[in-house]
Design an enzyme around this catalytic site. Structure first.
Site, PDB file in Angstrom:
ATOM      1  N   LYS A  35      26.688   0.932  37.939  1.00  0.00           N
ATOM      2  CA  LYS A  35      27.739   1.768  37.345  1.00  0.00           C
ATOM      3  C   LYS A  35      27.758   3.150  38.008  1.00  0.00           C
ATOM      4  O   LYS A  35      26.829   3.493  38.752  1.00  0.00           O
ATOM      5  CB  LYS A  35      27.497   1.904  35.840  1.00  0.00           C
ATOM      6  CG  LYS A  35      26.175   2.594  35.488  1.00  0.00           C
ATOM      7  CD  LYS A  35      25.862   2.486  34.009  1.00  0.00           C
ATOM      8  CE  LYS A  35      24.505   3.107  33.701  1.00  0.00           C
ATOM      9  NZ  LYS A  35      24.107   2.859  32.311  1.00  0.00           N
ATOM     10  N   TYR A 258      22.847  36.322  44.485  1.00  0.00           N
ATOM     11  CA  TYR A 258      23.584  36.813  43.316  1.00  0.00           C
ATOM     12  C   TYR A 258      22.640  37.181  42.175  1.00  0.00           C
ATOM     13  O   TYR A 258      21.679  36.461  41.902  1.00  0.00           O
ATOM     14  CB  TYR A 258      24.541  35.740  42.794  1.00  0.00           C
ATOM     15  CG  TYR A 258      25.782  35.550  43.636  1.00  0.00           C
ATOM     16  CD1 TYR A 258      26.699  36.573  43.815  1.00  0.00           C
ATOM     17  CD2 TYR A 258      26.038  34.315  44.221  1.00  0.00           C
ATOM     18  CE1 TYR A 258      27.848  36.371  44.579  1.00  0.00           C
ATOM     19  CE2 TYR A 258      27.188  34.107  44.976  1.00  0.00           C
ATOM     20  CZ  TYR A 258      28.084  35.143  45.149  1.00  0.00           C
ATOM     21  OH  TYR A 258      29.211  34.938  45.895  1.00  0.00           O
TER      22      TYR A 258
HETATM   23  C1  LIG Z   1      22.786   2.279  32.458  1.00  0.00           C
HETATM   24  C2  LIG Z   1      22.265   1.158  31.658  1.00  0.00           C
HETATM   25  C3  LIG Z   1      21.084   0.501  32.037  1.00  0.00           C
HETATM   26  C4  LIG Z   1      20.232   0.968  33.194  1.00  0.00           C
HETATM   27  O1  LIG Z   1      19.393   2.009  32.753  1.00  0.00           O
HETATM   28  P1  LIG Z   1      18.274   2.638  33.721  1.00  0.00           P
HETATM   29  O2  LIG Z   1      17.547   3.576  32.852  1.00  0.00           O
HETATM   30  O3  LIG Z   1      19.031   3.337  34.801  1.00  0.00           O
HETATM   31  O4  LIG Z   1      17.488   1.501  34.218  1.00  0.00           O
HETATM   32  C5  LIG Z   1      20.683  -0.588  31.307  1.00  0.00           C
HETATM   33  N1  LIG Z   1      21.393  -1.003  30.238  1.00  0.00           N
HETATM   34  C6  LIG Z   1      22.525  -0.396  29.831  1.00  0.00           C
HETATM   35  C7  LIG Z   1      23.246  -0.902  28.648  1.00  0.00           C
HETATM   36  C8  LIG Z   1      22.980   0.714  30.525  1.00  0.00           C
HETATM   37  O5  LIG Z   1      24.098   1.329  30.116  1.00  0.00           O
END
Ligand SMILES: *Cc1c(COP(=O)(O)O)cnc(C)c1O
Length: 366
Positions: A35, A258
């Site tokens: 994702k 800054y």
């Molecule tokens: C993003 C996600 C994962 C992966 O999580 P990580 O901590 O990056 O391994 C697993 N299950 C769901 C439902 C997620 O949304």
């Protein structure tokens, strides 16, 4: 010439990390969670390294479409399911596995099946239970009746039991939610998916039929501390690098950047690096006095000084032998854990990866 900042994606690291996930959860199939544009790495770039995953998991239908267009034939999981009636025909067209997490989605699926938008036995469903995270999922009490309704939908081919843990990466752990989950499933049949990266690495009792590997594929730590994962041999899949574009010699009492938040206590060489918050480097990592992040200049470990600005940041060159204009700088990667940079900014590596700015040129290497 473009600005000297660039990111490099290491496909062999990603492949290696995926094989580590498969090895650690050796009795499970692995969803590679891709994702958010593959945690900022870019799905088209990373695609060749995913070949050994059993499935890929996304949030957005566009991501699923993209993966099918790239040639991915194995399962694709929609981690939050679909968002609208009009998405229903796409489930069938792209052969997707969908999460169902609420009565509204369940109703849309029922209506879609009844109206013939879904062929009988065409959709695999991952039914989500809320075991304490309180974001998505049916409560344990409502779970069985939701499953019974799903089983009555002719279009549904399979139902996987799923939950997501709030504390798999910290001391609270998974004990209570796992108990709630297992108790509510009871004697119901079907595969189970519960583990994210933290579950994979630290809670083998959560592995079951399918695990969901995200951050570990990219070489980051679920806990935010890379020392927690160093024993597994995970390798960073992304390096962010740039160069020194100017060197300043400051005298004791002179300040840098800054807000003049850093004041030299001794005669000091300061390197100006072509990297700023508009590249995705976190401004908070070095935003006020005594805040600094690790960085590596020409192979020497050093740190940021003064505020990160939009296009530049400043580093201490005192102990960087031979550093000059043109010296290579690693902002994060093999020598500078992204988790350490994130920690300096009060956040986690996930956020830094995902926030890599589009103006940064990205190279892919094996
Ligand atoms: C993003 C996600 C994962 C992966 O999580 P990580 O901590 O990056 O391994 C697993 N299950 C769901 C439902 C997620 O949304």
């Amino acid at each position: 010439m473009p600005r000297p900042i660039s990111a490099t994606i290491h496909l062999s690291s990603l492949e290696k990390n995926l094989s580590i996930a498969a090895e650690v959860a050796h009795e499970s199939k692995v969803w590679a969670v891709v994702k958010a544009n593959t945690y900022g790495h870019g799905i088209s770039r990373v695609y060749p390294a995913l070949a050994n995953a059993d499935g890929v998991a996304v949030i957005d239908l566009n991501e699923a479409e993209h993966l099918r267009a790239l040639g991915w034939r194995k399962p694709i999981l929609l981690l939050e399911g679909f968002f609208d009636d009009s998405d229903i025909p796409v489930l069938d067209a792209l052969n997707l596995t969908t999460v169902i997490h609420c009565p509204d989605q369940l109703r849309m699926l029922e209506v879609g099946a009844r109206s013939g938008q879904l062929k009988p036995g065409s959709v695999d469903v991952v039914l989500k239970m809320n075991t304490g995270m309180n974001r998505l999922g049916f409560t344990p009490d409502a779970y069985r009746s939701a499953r019974a309704r799903l089983r009555a939908v002719s279009a549904v081919r399979s139902i996987t039991h799923a939950t997501h843990f709030a504390d798999a990466d910290d001391d609270k752990g998974v004990k209570n939610p796992l108990l709630v989950f297992i108790r509510a499933i009871g004697d119901l049949h079907g595969p189970v998916s519960a583990a994210n990266s933290a579950g994979i690495l630290w809670h083998s009792e959560t592995h079951r039929e399918w695990v969901r590997a995200g951050i570990m594929l990219y070489g980051g730590s679920p806990s935010g501390d890379w020392k927690d994962v160093s024993c597994f041999g995970l390798q960073p899949a992304m390096t962010l690098q740039s160069k020194i574009i100017a060197v300043q010699k400051v005298k004791p009492g002179q300040s840098v950047g800054y807000g003049s938040t850093y004041t030299a206590t001794h005669a000091q060489r300061i390197g100006i690096v072509a990297c700023g918050y508009a590249d995705g480097y976190p401004r908070m990592a070095s935003s006020h006095a005594n805040h600094y992040a690790p960085v590596c200049v020409g192979g020497y470990a050093t740190r940021t000084v003064g505020r990160v600005s939009m296009d530049m940041l400043t580093v201490d060159l005192t102990d960087c032998y031979g550093a000059e204009i043109g010296s290579p700088v690693e902002l994060w990667g093999k020598n500078v854990p992204i988790d350490d940079v994130a920690a300096a900014a009060g956040t986690i590596g996930y956020e830094l990866m995902c926030a890599l700015a589009s103006r940064v040129t990205v190279n892919v290497e094996n």
